[in-house]
Scaffold this active site. Structure first.
Site, PDB file in Angstrom:
ATOM      1  N   HIS A   1       0.888  -1.162   0.000  1.00 21.62           N
ATOM      2  CA  HIS A   1       0.000   0.000   0.000  1.00 21.62           C
ATOM      3  C   HIS A   1       0.932   1.220   0.000  1.00 21.62           C
ATOM      4  CE1 HIS A   1      -2.316  -3.231   2.030  1.00 21.62           C
ATOM      5  NE2 HIS A   1      -3.380  -2.689   1.461  1.00 21.62           N
TER       6      HIS A   1
ATOM      7  N   THR B   1      -7.243   3.639  -5.303  1.00 18.79           N
ATOM      8  CA  THR B   1      -7.325   3.785  -3.853  1.00 18.79           C
ATOM      9  C   THR B   1      -7.470   2.420  -3.200  1.00 18.79           C
ATOM     10  OG1 THR B   1      -9.744   3.885  -3.735  1.00 18.79           O
ATOM     11  CG2 THR B   1      -8.572   5.960  -4.120  1.00 18.79           C
ATOM     12  N   ASP B   2      -7.176   2.366  -1.910  1.00 18.51           N
ATOM     13  CA  ASP B   2      -7.658   1.250  -1.104  1.00 18.51           C
ATOM     14  C   ASP B   2      -9.167   1.433  -0.976  1.00 18.51           C
ATOM     15  OD1 ASP B   2      -7.728  -0.999   0.521  1.00 18.51           O
ATOM     16  OD2 ASP B   2      -5.982  -0.397   1.686  1.00 18.51           O
ATOM     17  N   TRP B   3      -9.859   0.426  -0.452  1.00 21.33           N
ATOM     18  CA  TRP B   3     -11.322   0.422  -0.510  1.00 21.33           C
ATOM     19  C   TRP B   3     -11.906   1.549   0.348  1.00 21.33           C
ATOM     20  CZ3 TRP B   3      -9.360  -2.049  -3.904  1.00 21.33           C
ATOM     21  CH2 TRP B   3      -9.834  -3.191  -4.529  1.00 21.33           C
ATOM     22  N   TRP B   4     -12.618   2.468  -0.324  1.00 19.70           N
ATOM     23  CA  TRP B   4     -13.290   3.597   0.326  1.00 19.70           C
ATOM     24  C   TRP B   4     -12.307   4.509   1.065  1.00 19.70           C
ATOM     25  CZ3 TRP B   4     -15.053  -1.495   1.789  1.00 19.70           C
ATOM     26  CH2 TRP B   4     -16.027  -2.002   0.922  1.00 19.70           C
TER      27      TRP B   4
END
Length: 389
Positions: free
Chosen positions: A93, A170-173
């Site tokens: 990430h 993006t990462d989730w939300w």
């Protein structure tokens, strides 16, 4: 996998790093790439390249090591292995996702030297030596600017300095903010676009997403230009054109995909439907009394129609779980995966979920629904013809 396909289980990142063996990792991930190609999976959500800052980090298993050189070399080897079969991984990430606790809120504050020598080095190696062209940003902040909207990180360093030309998601939300000290929000998608974070994940469709972001307002008041949106669209298109999905869209199949299609016809999961067919014309709802929504269950239904054309799968559904829960259901037509409906928990509220499934042609097909997790309570399923042929 969530769609019911059998897949082999990989050792985790830390265990793979214990080999200190680039060649072995490359060979292992070449086999992983072959499996991806068979199953039409163009990119993994990994490998994870964050640093083991503390032995107590809850996500250490997903990452390689406390050493940026070892992490970068093995990640590059894995990417090269997958690339033999035309697929890749989304390195994540990016960057400084070095603790699991409250990772959506944490702001990592560190010097430029520590950032470049420790926390970014592995990502740089994966881009320059592994040919990475898909990156996932993090939930949290980096020196006050949330990474999904951090121009210095995603444009100045990743693209301008390292020569990255692919897509950032993006990462989730995930959240974004415009400046240090400003609260980050999920609605601030304009800041993500400006930073060249190209994909905002996860959204059912563009229309639904646009109801909850600030893109229109930012375009109207000048905080965002159309050029920035076009730039992200170019990044996404470039990645698509570099992926097997481009070949599939042109009707070209790899040997692995062709072998998988033939093998499916002789597998115990193959269905030669001979039951009763239900009419779906005029958006007639299906009889779903026989549908089993337990994890791992699948149900086959026959459908009949007069209009050939493009169709959308629409269902009214609820889940007695909170919005963090993710519950997938895969849609197969005549044995071919056409899409996946992923809902969040709805706290018992009925919502509408839609999925474009492409062309229905010939008057009869069999529909198979496969459930990757338990929790869906389906009230209605129907097919909507969006364009008749």
């Amino acid at each position: 996998m969530d769609c019911g396909t059998v897949a082999f289980s990989l050792p985790n990142g830390t265990l793979l790093a214990c080999t200190f063996n680039e060649k072995l990792n490359e060979e292992l991930f070449a086999m992983q790439g072959k499996e991806q190609r068979k199953n039409h999976v163009d990119t993994l959500l990994g490998p994870g390249l964050n640093i083991h800052r503390s032995p107590l980090n809850g996500r250490n298993f997903e990452y390689f090591s406390e050493d940026p050189l070892l992490t970068g070399k093995l990640a590059a080897a894995q990417l090269r292995g997958m690339r033999r079969f035309g697929v890749t991984g989304t390195i994540k990430h990016f960057a400084c996702n070095n603790q699991e606790f409250k990772r959506t809120e944490i702001d990592s504050v560190l010097s430029e030297r520590a950032l470049r020598e420790i926390y970014l080095r592995a990502f740089e190696t994966a881009v320059k030596e592994g040919g990475a062209y898909s990156v996932m940003s993090t939930y949290g902040g980096l020196n006050g600017i949330w990474t999904a909207s951090n121009f210095d990180l995603l444009t100045t360093i990743l693209r301008d300095e390292w020569g990255f030309t692919g897509t950032v998601m993006t990462d989730w939300w995930a959240k974004g903010n415009d400046r240090e000290g400003e609260e980050a929000t999920r609605e601030n998608v304009a800041a993500q676009v400006r930073a060249q974070n190209d994909l905002n994940m996860v959204n059912a469709d563009a229309a639904s997403n646009s109801q909850h972001d600030n893109l229109d307002d930012a375009l109207a008041d000048g905080r965002l230009t159309r050029d920035a949106l076009v730039r992200s669209a170019m990044n996404i298109c470039r990645t698509v054109m570099n992926s097997p999905v481009m070949e599939r869209s042109l009707g070209r199949m790899s040997d692995e995909e062709r072998e998988a299609a033939e093998a499916e016809k002789t597998s115990e999961d193959y269905v030669d439907f001979s039951g009763e067919y239900q009419f779906i014309d005029d958006e007639a709802p299906l009889d779903i009394s026989a549908v089993n929504t337990e994890k791992g269950a699948s149900t086959v239904l026959g459908i009949r129609y007069k209009k050939n054309g493009l169709y959308k799968f629409v269902m009214r559904v609820k889940a007695n779980a909170n919005e963090v829960a993710q519950i997938p259901m895969s849609i197969f037509i005549d044995g071919n995966l056409r899409g996946m409906v992923m809902i969040n928990g709805t706290n018992g509220e009925v919502v509408t979920a839609e999925q474009d499934i492409g062309v229905l042609f010939g008057g009869t097909n069999y529909l198979k629904l496969y459930f990757g997790q338990t929790g869906m309570e389906i009230e209605e399923i129907k097919f909507v013809c969006t364009q008749a042929f």
